[in-house]
Design a protein around this motif. Structure first.
Motif, PDB file in Angstrom:
ATOM      1  N   GLU A  88       0.825  -1.211   0.000  1.00 44.21           N
ATOM      2  CA  GLU A  88       0.000   0.000   0.000  1.00 44.21           C
ATOM      3  C   GLU A  88       0.859   1.261   0.000  1.00 44.21           C
ATOM      4  OE1 GLU A  88       0.366  -1.244   4.383  1.00 44.21           O
ATOM      5  OE2 GLU A  88       0.309  -2.169   2.386  1.00 44.21           O
ATOM      6  N   MET A  89       2.158   1.104   0.239  1.00 48.72           N
ATOM      7  CA  MET A  89       3.048   2.262   0.256  1.00 48.72           C
ATOM      8  C   MET A  89       3.846   2.385  -1.037  1.00 48.72           C
ATOM      9  SD  MET A  89       4.465   2.295   4.144  1.00 48.72           S
ATOM     10  CE  MET A  89       3.375   2.721   5.494  1.00 48.72           C
ATOM     11  N   ASN A  90       3.527   1.590  -2.016  1.00 49.60           N
ATOM     12  CA  ASN A  90       4.278   1.625  -3.276  1.00 49.60           C
ATOM     13  C   ASN A  90       3.694   2.716  -4.173  1.00 49.60           C
ATOM     14  OD1 ASN A  90       5.846   1.118  -5.475  1.00 49.60           O
ATOM     15  ND2 ASN A  90       4.949  -0.875  -5.959  1.00 49.60           N
ATOM     16  N   ALA A  91       4.210   3.939  -3.988  1.00 50.14           N
ATOM     17  CA  ALA A  91       3.697   5.085  -4.754  1.00 50.14           C
ATOM     18  C   ALA A  91       4.819   5.731  -5.553  1.00 50.14           C
ATOM     19  CB  ALA A  91       3.063   6.095  -3.809  1.00 50.14           C
ATOM     20  N   GLY A  92       5.794   4.937  -5.907  1.00 53.12           N
ATOM     21  CA  GLY A  92       6.882   5.451  -6.731  1.00 53.12           C
ATOM     22  C   GLY A  92       7.910   6.272  -5.983  1.00 53.12           C
ATOM     23  N   VAL A  93       7.856   6.270  -4.639  1.00 58.45           N
ATOM     24  CA  VAL A  93       8.836   7.008  -3.849  1.00 58.45           C
ATOM     25  C   VAL A  93      10.025   6.099  -3.572  1.00 58.45           C
ATOM     26  CG1 VAL A  93       9.292   8.202  -1.687  1.00 58.45           C
ATOM     27  CG2 VAL A  93       7.053   8.411  -2.779  1.00 58.45           C
ATOM     28  N   LYS A  94      11.194   6.555  -3.924  1.00 60.03           N
ATOM     29  CA  LYS A  94      12.408   5.773  -3.698  1.00 60.03           C
ATOM     30  C   LYS A  94      13.027   6.236  -2.388  1.00 60.03           C
ATOM     31  CE  LYS A  94      16.283   3.881  -6.307  1.00 60.03           C
ATOM     32  NZ  LYS A  94      17.062   3.979  -7.569  1.00 60.03           N
ATOM     33  N   HIS A  95      12.773   5.462  -1.321  1.00 58.75           N
ATOM     34  CA  HIS A  95      13.248   5.872  -0.006  1.00 58.75           C
ATOM     35  C   HIS A  95      14.742   5.629   0.182  1.00 58.75           C
ATOM     36  CE1 HIS A  95       9.433   7.102   1.765  1.00 58.75           C
ATOM     37  NE2 HIS A  95       8.882   6.112   1.090  1.00 58.75           N
ATOM     38  N   ARG A  96      15.302   4.748  -0.621  1.00 60.31           N
ATOM     39  CA  ARG A  96      16.760   4.573  -0.620  1.00 60.31           C
ATOM     40  C   ARG A  96      17.279   5.079  -1.963  1.00 60.31           C
ATOM     41  NH1 ARG A  96      18.258  -1.230   2.211  1.00 60.31           N
ATOM     42  NH2 ARG A  96      19.045  -0.359   4.166  1.00 60.31           N
ATOM     43  N   GLN A  97      17.592   6.349  -2.000  1.00 66.52           N
ATOM     44  CA  GLN A  97      17.946   6.964  -3.272  1.00 66.52           C
ATOM     45  C   GLN A  97      19.310   6.487  -3.778  1.00 66.52           C
ATOM     46  OE1 GLN A  97      17.765  11.015  -1.682  1.00 66.52           O
ATOM     47  NE2 GLN A  97      19.916  11.320  -2.219  1.00 66.52           N
ATOM     48  N   SER A  98      19.460   6.497  -5.088  1.00 64.72           N
ATOM     49  CA  SER A  98      20.745   6.183  -5.704  1.00 64.72           C
ATOM     50  C   SER A  98      21.567   7.444  -5.958  1.00 64.72           C
ATOM     51  CB  SER A  98      20.530   5.431  -7.026  1.00 64.72           C
ATOM     52  OG  SER A  98      19.651   6.160  -7.877  1.00 64.72           O
ATOM     53  N   LEU A  99      20.928   8.603  -5.823  1.00 63.84           N
ATOM     54  CA  LEU A  99      21.634   9.876  -5.966  1.00 63.84           C
ATOM     55  C   LEU A  99      22.582  10.089  -4.787  1.00 63.84           C
ATOM     56  CD1 LEU A  99      18.586  12.113  -6.973  1.00 63.84           C
ATOM     57  CD2 LEU A  99      20.504  11.491  -8.459  1.00 63.84           C
ATOM     58  N   LEU A 125      17.394   8.131   2.635  1.00 63.90           N
ATOM     59  CA  LEU A 125      18.422   7.087   2.769  1.00 63.90           C
ATOM     60  C   LEU A 125      18.002   6.068   3.817  1.00 63.90           C
ATOM     61  CD1 LEU A 125      21.376   9.633   2.877  1.00 63.90           C
ATOM     62  CD2 LEU A 125      20.888   8.120   0.963  1.00 63.90           C
ATOM     63  N   HIS A 126      16.784   5.535   3.672  1.00 63.53           N
ATOM     64  CA  HIS A 126      16.285   4.617   4.703  1.00 63.53           C
ATOM     65  C   HIS A 126      15.372   3.570   4.077  1.00 63.53           C
ATOM     66  CE1 HIS A 126      12.116   6.371   4.919  1.00 63.53           C
ATOM     67  NE2 HIS A 126      12.747   7.351   4.315  1.00 63.53           N
ATOM     68  N   HIS A 127      15.130   2.500   4.828  1.00 55.63           N
ATOM     69  CA  HIS A 127      14.140   1.509   4.391  1.00 55.63           C
ATOM     70  C   HIS A 127      13.151   1.188   5.502  1.00 55.63           C
ATOM     71  CE1 HIS A 127      15.130  -2.539   6.268  1.00 55.63           C
ATOM     72  NE2 HIS A 127      16.112  -1.773   6.712  1.00 55.63           N
ATOM     73  N   GLY A 130      11.909  14.809  15.366  1.00 51.36           N
ATOM     74  CA  GLY A 130      12.567  13.754  14.592  1.00 51.36           C
ATOM     75  C   GLY A 130      12.215  13.876  13.126  1.00 51.36           C
ATOM     76  N   VAL A 131      13.207  13.739  12.241  1.00 50.36           N
ATOM     77  CA  VAL A 131      12.964  13.763  10.797  1.00 50.36           C
ATOM     78  C   VAL A 131      13.571  12.522  10.162  1.00 50.36           C
ATOM     79  CG1 VAL A 131      12.828  16.273  10.660  1.00 50.36           C
ATOM     80  CG2 VAL A 131      15.042  15.159  10.341  1.00 50.36           C
ATOM     81  N   GLN A 132      12.912  12.000   9.132  1.00 48.92           N
ATOM     82  CA  GLN A 132      13.355  10.768   8.491  1.00 48.92           C
ATOM     83  C   GLN A 132      14.467  11.016   7.469  1.00 48.92           C
ATOM     84  OE1 GLN A 132      12.157   7.319   9.223  1.00 48.92           O
ATOM     85  NE2 GLN A 132      14.196   7.395   8.367  1.00 48.92           N
ATOM     86  N   TRP A 133      14.522  12.221   6.923  1.00 49.72           N
ATOM     87  CA  TRP A 133      15.559  12.510   5.938  1.00 49.72           C
ATOM     88  C   TRP A 133      16.853  12.955   6.638  1.00 49.72           C
ATOM     89  CZ3 TRP A 133      11.164  15.436   6.707  1.00 49.72           C
ATOM     90  CH2 TRP A 133      11.331  16.765   7.108  1.00 49.72           C
ATOM     91  N   HIS A 134      17.842  13.367   5.866  1.00 46.08           N
ATOM     92  CA  HIS A 134      19.141  13.748   6.420  1.00 46.08           C
ATOM     93  C   HIS A 134      19.415  15.234   6.167  1.00 46.08           C
ATOM     94  CE1 HIS A 134      21.042   9.904   7.719  1.00 46.08           C
ATOM     95  NE2 HIS A 134      20.091   9.406   6.947  1.00 46.08           N
TER      96      HIS A 134
END
Length: 596
Positions: free
Chosen positions: A155-166, A197-199, A233-237
């Motif tokens: 249900e969370m597959n909305a094209g968001v790449k939470h572990r980026q390759s950039l 940068l998380h899973h 708390g934030v999930q990004w960096h």
């Protein structure tokens, strides 16, 4: 310069000697940062955390991974802010789940280390920022759960790449910041671009927190303690983006450093002033098995919590509930009051290395200099003296320094403010007038909390010494009979007395469920504006009903100082509120002692 391009030693000495250090300038706030462990057990911390803190004006310090609570406490006591850094997964056993097949590397030692860091910091109200794993640690510690692997949630597959390759200093998706959130006040509400940068991510938000941002696939991207704890708390960096020049994300670090700087100032002020809470009902806990004032238990007042909140002294009230007023019942009330006072002495004796009895302001100063906490004794409810003013002298000899004339019912001294009053005396009884005069002669402080308006008026007409309201607030802000009207505040000021703002929700907000630290500070501010800075103080009523969000125990009391600083109060004004005003009253009252 030598051939290597570095200055030679003599040149280096000249450079260092010529660097001027302004000894009067306040030090930058000290920001502790948790670290990861390498495979060999060494410490590891990305340079961008350090650079982001420096850029925001803080002084970063890495905290090595350890589980020695004494050592960690010794470090945390000097911190002004804390960052929980990113890293590996949190062991799902901490939130009672079996490991998912896609669970990454866990380090239970690091989990324990960061949980202890977080407890020590939150107990002291140290501003805290969690980043990526740090946000997840914060959520789990306070009772939330995690998705162990976002990609496994269809249900969370909305094209968001939470572990980026950039590269980590590039943005890869957006988040939506909640309107009205603390985060929105920092970086603005609406859509913001972040790196990822998380899973794992927050699943169930911990009690006492709320979600503050979401990714397009509904993954929680930020949480914040609500309404008043200084935790985000934030999930990004944001550290990666800040160092790369993102001025929006830099605001997160500036927020932490600014909060830490105010906390640093509050703590330094408490090192220079005397602070006292003039009313607690902690003796009600004394008969519970194993209770010890030196143990950090579930109740709101203890010596460790006082140390965490930078509180120097506290009144322990010998509270006597109202009973029948026949001779036998009054005799039992006196016996009960005596037993309660003796139990307070017992706790002091048991913990004589940590606290002492104080009966004068000079005692308070001496005890503080000895590095101990001062314990004062008051009696709540004049029912404890029945119809015998000789008991006042007995209690005074036992160390009692104030008497609250009544509680929820009329007694032989006066009428109560409570709706249970029968208006028996229309103020003071003849015995009550005798009691006021005897208390003046004994140098015992008269406490008018719980007294009716007519009792209040009559006492102020009769007394030759200033009086207190040990745990009352302002009726203009909360319409409750236990609070003082503006006219009463002005009368108390003319008397030279002081009103100690009570932290019970019923007396802080007309809708008690909405009462918080903010309301307590507003009551202080109102009293200062109406009665003057010399007539406001703090009496929590902890362990007797007092305690609201942001002020849930003695360890939280430093938050009042933080909020007063944010309102622009000076150190001199804060010193008066936290103890100077009350101690002035005590000195004045005790100077009037006349031998019977």
């Amino acid at each position: 310069m030598n051939d290597s391009g570095f200055p030679d030693l003599n040149t280096f000495r000249v450079i260092m000697d010529s660097a001027e250090l302004d000894l009067r300038a306040p030090r930058p706030p000290l920001i502790g940062i948790s670290v990861s462990r390498t495979g060999s057990g060494g410490a590891q911390l990305g340079a961008t955390y350090i650079q982001a803190v420096l850029k925001a004006g803080g002084a970063p310090v890495a905290i090595p991974v350890m589980t020695d609570t004494k050592a960690l406490r010794g470090m945390v006591m000097h911190l002004d802010g804390l960052i929980l850094s990113g890293g590996g997964d949190v062991d799902p056993l901490w939130y009672d789940e079996a490991a998912h097949p896609q669970l990454g590397r866990v380090d239970s030692l690091r989990d324990v280390y960061e949980f202890r860091l977080l407890k020590l910091a939150s107990d002291r109200n140290i501003p805290t920022l969690g980043i990526c794993r740090g946000e997840q640690v914060m959520n789990v510690y306070f009772g939330g759960t995690l998705y162990q692997d976002i990609a496994s949630r269809r249900e969370m597959n909305a094209g968001v790449k939470h572990r980026q390759s950039l590269p980590p200093d590039h943005v890869s998706h957006t988040v939506t910041v909640a309107p009205g959130s603390r985060l929105a006040t920092l970086i603005g509400e609406g859509t913001k671009s972040v790196n990822s940068l998380h899973h794992q991510s927050v699943r169930t938000v911990a009690p006492g927190f709320r979600a503050a941002a979401w990714a397009p696939d509904s993954v929680v991207e930020a949480i914040e303690a609500w309404p008043l704890r200084p935790m985000l708390g934030v999930q990004w960096h944001p550290e990666q983006l800040t160092v790369a020049g993102d001025t929006v994300m830099e605001k997160i670090f500036r927020f932490l450093v600014n909060k830490a700087d105010t906390f640093r100032l509050a703590r330094e002020i408490h090192e220079r002033i005397l602070s006292i809470d003039t009313h607690t009902d902690t003796p009600l806990w004394f008969n519970r098995p194993g209770f010890d004032l030196a143990r950090r238990g579930p109740n709101r007042v203890s010596l460790p919590k006082m140390e965490e909140g930078k509180l120097d002294g506290v009144y322990l009230a010998a509270y006597i509930g109202q009973g029948a007023r026949d001779s036998a019942s009054l005799a039992r009330a006196a016996q009960d009051a005596t037993a309660l006072i003796e139990s307070i002495h017992g706790q002091i004796k048991r913990n004589s290395d940590l606290c002492e009895l104080a009966v004068t302001p000079d005692d308070f100063v001496r005890i503080r200099k000895a590095g101990k906490k001062a314990i004062f004794i008051g009696i709540e409810n004049g029912y404890a003296i029945g119809r015998d003013t000789a008991l006042l002298a007995k209690y005074r000899e036992m160390g009692v320094t104030y008497l609250t004339l009544c509680h929820l019912y009329d007694n032989d001294i006066c009428d109560t403010s409570s709706s249970r009053t029968r208006g028996e005396w229309n103020g003071l009884s003849p015995f009550g007038r005798e009691t006021v005069q005897r208390m003046n002669r004994l140098g015992m402080i008269i406490d008018l909390s719980h007294a009716s308006d007519s009792t209040f008026r009559e006492v102020l007409e009769l007394t030759t010494a200033p009086v207190i309201c040990s745990h009352s607030s302002a009726r203009a802000l909360c319409d409750h009979d236990r609070n003082l009207t503006d006219d009463q505040l002005r009368a108390l000021a003319r008397n030279g007395g002081v009103v100690q703002v009570c932290l019970l929700n019923l007396y802080l907000h007309n809708d008690p469920e909405k009462a918080s630290l903010t309301d307590a500070v507003e009551h202080i501010d109102h009293i200062v504006r109406v009665a003057g800075i010399d007539h406001a103080g703090i009496g929590s009523d902890f362990d007797g009903g007092g305690g609201v969000p942001g002020l849930e125990g003695s360890n939280d009391l430093i938050q009042i100082t933080v909020k007063l600083l944010e309102k622009g109060y000076s150190e001199e004004a804060i010193a008066k509120i936290w103890g100077g005003n009350f101690l002035r009253v005590m000195r004045t009252v005790q100077k009037t002692v006349i031998s019977d």
